[in-house]
Enzyme design. Structure first.
Site, PDB file in Angstrom:
ATOM      1  N   GLU A  69      17.204 -25.200  -3.473  1.00 47.70           N
ATOM      2  CA  GLU A  69      17.770 -24.100  -3.076  1.00 47.70           C
ATOM      3  C   GLU A  69      16.687 -22.707  -2.354  1.00 47.70           C
ATOM      4  O   GLU A  69      17.427 -23.265  -0.671  1.00 47.70           O
ATOM      5  CB  GLU A  69      18.134 -23.485  -4.104  1.00 47.70           C
ATOM      6  CG  GLU A  69      19.708 -23.032  -4.190  1.00 47.70           C
ATOM      7  CD  GLU A  69      20.112 -22.333  -5.627  1.00 47.70           C
ATOM      8  OE1 GLU A  69      19.140 -22.362  -7.160  1.00 47.70           O
ATOM      9  OE2 GLU A  69      21.197 -21.531  -5.630  1.00 47.70           O
ATOM     10  N   ARG A 112       9.147 -33.121 -17.880  1.00 45.27           N
ATOM     11  CA  ARG A 112      10.306 -33.569 -19.208  1.00 45.27           C
ATOM     12  C   ARG A 112      11.190 -34.659 -18.930  1.00 45.27           C
ATOM     13  O   ARG A 112      11.044 -35.119 -20.262  1.00 45.27           O
ATOM     14  CB  ARG A 112      11.512 -32.276 -19.034  1.00 45.27           C
ATOM     15  CG  ARG A 112      11.273 -30.487 -19.683  1.00 45.27           C
ATOM     16  CD  ARG A 112      11.394 -29.633 -19.718  1.00 45.27           C
ATOM     17  NE  ARG A 112      11.882 -29.170 -17.891  1.00 45.27           N
ATOM     18  CZ  ARG A 112      12.856 -28.091 -17.352  1.00 45.27           C
ATOM     19  NH1 ARG A 112      14.024 -28.252 -19.102  1.00 45.27           N
ATOM     20  NH2 ARG A 112      13.567 -27.597 -17.139  1.00 45.27           N
TER      21      ARG A 112
HETATM   22  O1  LIG Z   1      19.394 -31.496 -11.304  1.00 45.64           O
HETATM   23  P1  LIG Z   1      18.243 -30.364 -10.086  1.00 45.64           P
HETATM   24  O2  LIG Z   1      19.045 -29.291  -9.579  1.00 45.64           O
HETATM   25  O3  LIG Z   1      17.185 -31.294  -8.978  1.00 45.64           O
HETATM   26  O4  LIG Z   1      17.259 -29.890 -11.586  1.00 45.64           O
HETATM   27  C1  LIG Z   1      17.023 -30.961 -12.667  1.00 45.64           C
HETATM   28  C2  LIG Z   1      15.127 -31.106 -12.928  1.00 45.64           C
HETATM   29  O5  LIG Z   1      15.077 -29.494 -13.410  1.00 45.64           O
HETATM   30  C3  LIG Z   1      14.128 -29.305 -14.305  1.00 45.64           C
HETATM   31  O6  LIG Z   1      12.427 -30.484 -13.711  1.00 45.64           O
HETATM   32  P2  LIG Z   1      11.895 -28.376 -12.850  1.00 45.64           P
HETATM   33  O7  LIG Z   1      11.618 -29.217 -12.028  1.00 45.64           O
HETATM   34  O8  LIG Z   1      11.540 -27.592 -14.033  1.00 45.64           O
HETATM   35  O9  LIG Z   1      10.189 -29.517 -13.917  1.00 45.64           O
HETATM   36  P3  LIG Z   1       9.852 -30.018 -15.277  1.00 45.64           P
HETATM   37  O10 LIG Z   1      10.274 -30.663 -15.469  1.00 45.64           O
HETATM   38  O11 LIG Z   1       7.539 -30.115 -15.393  1.00 45.64           O
HETATM   39  O12 LIG Z   1      10.042 -28.113 -16.135  1.00 45.64           O
HETATM   40  C4  LIG Z   1      14.876 -30.562 -14.813  1.00 45.64           C
HETATM   41  O13 LIG Z   1      13.780 -31.461 -15.913  1.00 45.64           O
HETATM   42  C5  LIG Z   1      15.262 -31.905 -13.858  1.00 45.64           C
HETATM   43  O14 LIG Z   1      13.761 -32.357 -13.733  1.00 45.64           O
HETATM   44  N1  LIG Z   2      19.446 -24.379 -16.827  1.00 46.48           N
HETATM   45  C1  LIG Z   2      18.428 -25.156 -16.968  1.00 46.48           C
HETATM   46  N2  LIG Z   2      17.741 -24.872 -17.849  1.00 46.48           N
HETATM   47  C2  LIG Z   2      16.605 -25.602 -17.771  1.00 46.48           C
HETATM   48  N3  LIG Z   2      16.363 -26.642 -17.500  1.00 46.48           N
HETATM   49  C3  LIG Z   2      16.711 -26.343 -15.644  1.00 46.48           C
HETATM   50  N4  LIG Z   2      16.576 -26.852 -14.571  1.00 46.48           N
HETATM   51  C4  LIG Z   2      17.479 -26.677 -14.352  1.00 46.48           C
HETATM   52  N5  LIG Z   2      17.748 -26.376 -14.783  1.00 46.48           N
HETATM   53  C5  LIG Z   2      18.404 -25.591 -15.726  1.00 46.48           C
END
Ligand SMILES: O=P(O)(O)OC[C@H]1O[C@H](OP(=O)(O)OP(=O)(O)O)[C@H](O)[C@@H]1O
Ligand SMILES: Nc1ncnc2[nH]cnc12
Length: 178
Positions: free
Chosen positions: A101, A64
């Site tokens: 986590e 994202r």
């Molecule tokens: O601050 P944190 O606890 O590390 O979490 C934040 C991360 O989690 C989500 O990505 P995700 O791993 O869900 O992957 P995506 O972007 O491919 O959906 C978001 O886009 C951040 O990269």
């Molecule tokens: N609460 C949340 N909503 C969307 N993306 C996330 N990535 C980590 N935590 C999230």
């Protein structure tokens, strides 16, 4: 600082989904932003304003982080570098492991794309615990570049992600906070 008008529009657009992907998580679904090109443009303008004239390259975090990161880099007329999850980029790569986590993960960039001494903006859509962004910053520093800014569309303040990023002495910005 984003205008109250932009913040209100985003709050009305971003969907909150309870208990996704696991019980207890309030998932912020940004996909509705892309249905409204004008709103997307306003988001990019806001994020670009924060970084204008301050960075030599943008690093975006898969996946994202690419949705806004590439548009930010194009508007700033600087390179965009993909930070990918393990195993997606061909060699040579530089990688960084980090704890989740439950278990651990690894992110990577292609060697040579980040240049020594560059002032880097690390961008992602959302800051939660900060674990992913902290690992991205370590990965950038390992390559001799300087992390000068972090930007996010959304910051989740209760998860205290910004505390993990303080040690990098970089500017931190989020368009809106929950
Ligand atoms: O601050 P944190 O606890 O590390 O979490 C934040 C991360 O989690 C989500 O990505 P995700 O791993 O869900 O992957 P995506 O972007 O491919 O959906 C978001 O886009 C951040 O990269
Ligand atoms: N609460 C949340 N909503 C969307 N993306 C996330 N990535 C980590 N935590 C999230």
């Amino acid at each position: 600082m984003a205008s109250q008008e932009l913040i209100s529009k985003l709050e009305a657009t971003i969907e909150n989904i309870a208990d996704f992907p696991i019980p207890g998580i309030q998932f912020k679904d940004i996909s509705s932003i892309f249905l409204d090109p004008k709103l997307y443009e306003e988001v990019i303008e806001d994020l670009v304003k924060f970084s204008k004239g301050k960075v030599d390259a943008v690093c975006g975090i898969e996946s994202r982080g690419y949705l806004f990161g590439i548009a930010i880099a194009v508007a700033l007329e600087v390179p965009f570098i993909l930070i990918r999850k393990k195993g997606k980029l061909p060699p040579p790569i530089i990688s960084e492991k980090y704890d989740l986590e439950y278990g651990s993960a690894e992110i990577e960039t292609r060697e040579g794309q980040i240049k020594k001494g560059q002032r880097i903006l690390i961008h992602d859509d959302l800051l939660a615990t900060g674990g992913t962004t902290e690992a991205a910053a370590k990965l950038v520093k390992k390559q001799g570049a300087e992390v000068v800014q972090f930007s996010f569309l959304i910051g989740l303040k209760d998860l205290k992600g910004e505390e993990k990023l303080k040690k990098f002495n970089a500017e931190i910005y989020h368009t809106l906070e929950y």
